[in-house]
Design an enzyme around this catalytic site. Structure first.
Site, mmCIF file in Angstrom:
data_model
loop_
_atom_site.group_PDB
_atom_site.id
_atom_site.type_symbol
_atom_site.label_atom_id
_atom_site.label_comp_id
_atom_site.label_asym_id
_atom_site.label_seq_id
_atom_site.Cartn_x
_atom_site.Cartn_y
_atom_site.Cartn_z
ATOM 1 N N LYS A 60 -1.932 -0.030 -8.815
ATOM 2 C CA LYS A 60 -1.376 0.332 -7.508
ATOM 3 C C LYS A 60 -1.194 -0.917 -6.643
ATOM 4 C CE LYS A 60 -6.076 1.495 -6.104
ATOM 5 N NZ LYS A 60 -7.121 2.505 -6.243
ATOM 6 N N TYR A 290 -2.578 -23.520 18.234
ATOM 7 C CA TYR A 290 -2.522 -22.545 19.328
ATOM 8 C C TYR A 290 -3.912 -22.259 19.887
ATOM 9 C CZ TYR A 290 2.206 -21.269 17.782
ATOM 10 O OH TYR A 290 3.529 -21.270 17.439
HETATM 11 C C1 LIG Z 1 -8.216 2.046 -7.035
HETATM 12 C C2 LIG Z 1 -8.896 3.028 -7.901
HETATM 13 C C3 LIG Z 1 -9.606 2.599 -9.035
HETATM 14 C C4 LIG Z 1 -9.855 1.140 -9.363
HETATM 15 O O1 LIG Z 1 -10.856 0.608 -8.542
HETATM 16 P P1 LIG Z 1 -11.457 -0.848 -8.845
HETATM 17 O O2 LIG Z 1 -12.600 -0.945 -7.919
HETATM 18 O O3 LIG Z 1 -10.361 -1.812 -8.513
HETATM 19 O O4 LIG Z 1 -11.826 -0.896 -10.265
HETATM 20 C C5 LIG Z 1 -10.118 3.574 -9.874
HETATM 21 N N1 LIG Z 1 -9.960 4.888 -9.607
HETATM 22 C C6 LIG Z 1 -9.297 5.336 -8.520
HETATM 23 C C7 LIG Z 1 -9.167 6.801 -8.284
HETATM 24 C C8 LIG Z 1 -8.754 4.429 -7.620
HETATM 25 O O5 LIG Z 1 -8.099 4.863 -6.543
#
Ligand SMILES: *Cc1c(COP(=O)(O)O)cnc(C)c1O
Length: 402
Positions: A60, A290
């Site tokens: 993702k 800044y």
């Molecule tokens: C993002 C996610 C993962 C992966 O998590 P990590 O901590 O990056 O391994 C696994 N399961 C779900 C449902 C997620 O949303």
């Protein structure tokens, strides 16, 4: 490109390295993504969980900022079993790389997306009977079958049904036409930190699993483990694991530290780099950047670096963060600005405009980890990676010729 679904492991062909800056003129801020490291991390995860456990790689948010297309291609070539995505656009990007690969939508589906999920043959995560029924109705209407995973909320408090309702829910779902219950899943809230809480989540999940045989339902995929679960709770692996961060070579940090030997096996996939654009000297008492938050205490040699918060390098790292130049750590002085930052190179010899600057990664003997950058940003490595903006070119190393 060998992109057949399943466990296809293509023979490894000679690598063709994409040229990296400074050969690429005009690169001021870029991310080098090491596809070999990615491959090795996936192999290591496979080795760790064993042949009975499938691996769903979580890609993702543009593969945690690494660039979804190239990451998906590499993971397909090295035998990921399933992809996990957050939305339909990500699923489509994967489909464009290699059609037919199993994809699980990890988020809840919007009402107007249901038909598309069914048409495109994605697997969906559901938390309620209503969601399952909507998929079933769409599948009937479209003459397809829809695959869903029922998620249980064992303590994450986000998606998922109550474990106490799981069995009656499954019983009702099993009667819905054109619907296949492909999996049962849960998600950990604090597996990197808290043993007791995690084990209570696991126990709640197991209680449901133990009662499944009485239902006479066969659920092919049972899964719970994110990266931290995979590392710290071998019991949570069931027959599918869902690592994200680990695939990119970064350990989830918390109170529970994985054995150092394990940590050494993983290789960070992404290095974040920039270049010196200007070197100059200022005298003592000069105000920098800044807001005039830093005043030099002595004559100082400064390097102006071509990266800033417009690239995702947070302003919270002002007067805190460090970068590598010529393998040495250099402090950021004053505020990080949109496109530039100022670093102290007084102690270094021979720094010149055009020199490589490492924001995250290795340079010579120097190393800056994602966790360190996350500390300067006041966040976690996940947000550092996904916060690297679109104008930062992703340069792929170790890609197979295609
Ligand atoms: C993002 C996610 C993962 C992966 O998590 P990590 O901590 O990056 O391994 C696994 N399961 C779900 C449902 C997620 O949303």
């Amino acid at each position: 490109m060998p992109t057949t679904p399943g466990n296809a492991r293509s023979p490894h062909r000679a690598a063709s390295l994409v040229p990296v800056a400074p050969e690429l003129p005009g690169y001021r801020c870029w991310a080098e993504v090491d596809l070999r490291a990615l491959e090795q991390n996936l192999l290591w995860i496979r080795h760790r969980v064993g042949p009975e456990v499938q691996v769903l790689t979580v890609v993702k948010a543009d593969a945690y900022g690494h660039g979804l297309k190239a990451i998906a291609r590499q993971l397909m070539q090295h035998g990921t079993d399933i992809f996990g995505v957050a939305n339909l656009a990500e699923a489509r990007t994967i489909r464009a790389v290699g059609p037919g690969w199993p994809i699980l939508l990890l988020s809840a589906c919007l009402p107007d997306e249901v038909d598309t999920v069914v048409q495109e043959g994605l697997s969906a995560t559901v938390s309620s009977f209503e969601e399952a029924r909507a998929f079933s109705q769409a599948a009937v209407r479209l003459g397809r079958t829809c695959r869903v995973h029922l998620k249980l909320d064992t303590g994450m408090g986000r998606l998922g049904a109550k474990p106490a309702e799981a069995l009656s829910l499954l019983r009702r779902m099993a009667r819905l036409p054109h619907l296949t219950i492909e999996g049962l899943m849960t998600h950990f809230a604090i597996a990197e930190d808290d043993v007791r809480y995690t084990q209570s989540q696991l126990a709640a999940f197991r209680q449901v699993l133990e009662r499944l045989p009485a239902l006479g339902l066969k659920l092919p995929l049972i899964h719970a483990a994110n990266s931290a679960g995979l590392l710290h709770e071998p019991e949570s692996r069931f027959n599918l694991v869902r690592p994200g961060l680990l695939v990119y070579g970064v350990l989830p940090t918390g109170k529970r530290t994985p054995p150092a030997a394990l940590a050494r096996r993983l290789k960070p996939v992404l290095a974040w780099k920039s270049r010196v654009t200007l070197v100059k000297r200022v005298s003592r008492g000069a105000s920098l950047s800044y807001g005039c938050t830093y005043t030099t205490k002595r004559a100082t040699r400064l390097a102006i670096v071509g990266a800033g918060y417009g690239d995702g390098y947070h302003r919270t790292a002002s007067n805190r963060g460090q970068v590598l130049i010529r393998g040495q750590r250099c402090r950021i002085l004053g505020r990080v600005t949109m496109d530039q930052m100022i670093v102290d190179v007084t102690a270094l010899r021979g720094v010149r405009s055009g020199d490589e600057v490492v924001l995250l990664g290795h340079q010579g003997r120097g190393k800056i980890t994602a966790q360190e950058v996350a500390d300067w940003f006041g966040t976690i490595p996940y947000e550092v990676f996904t916060g690297i903006t679109g104008r930062v070119q992703r340069v792929y190393l170790g890609a197979q010729a295609s």
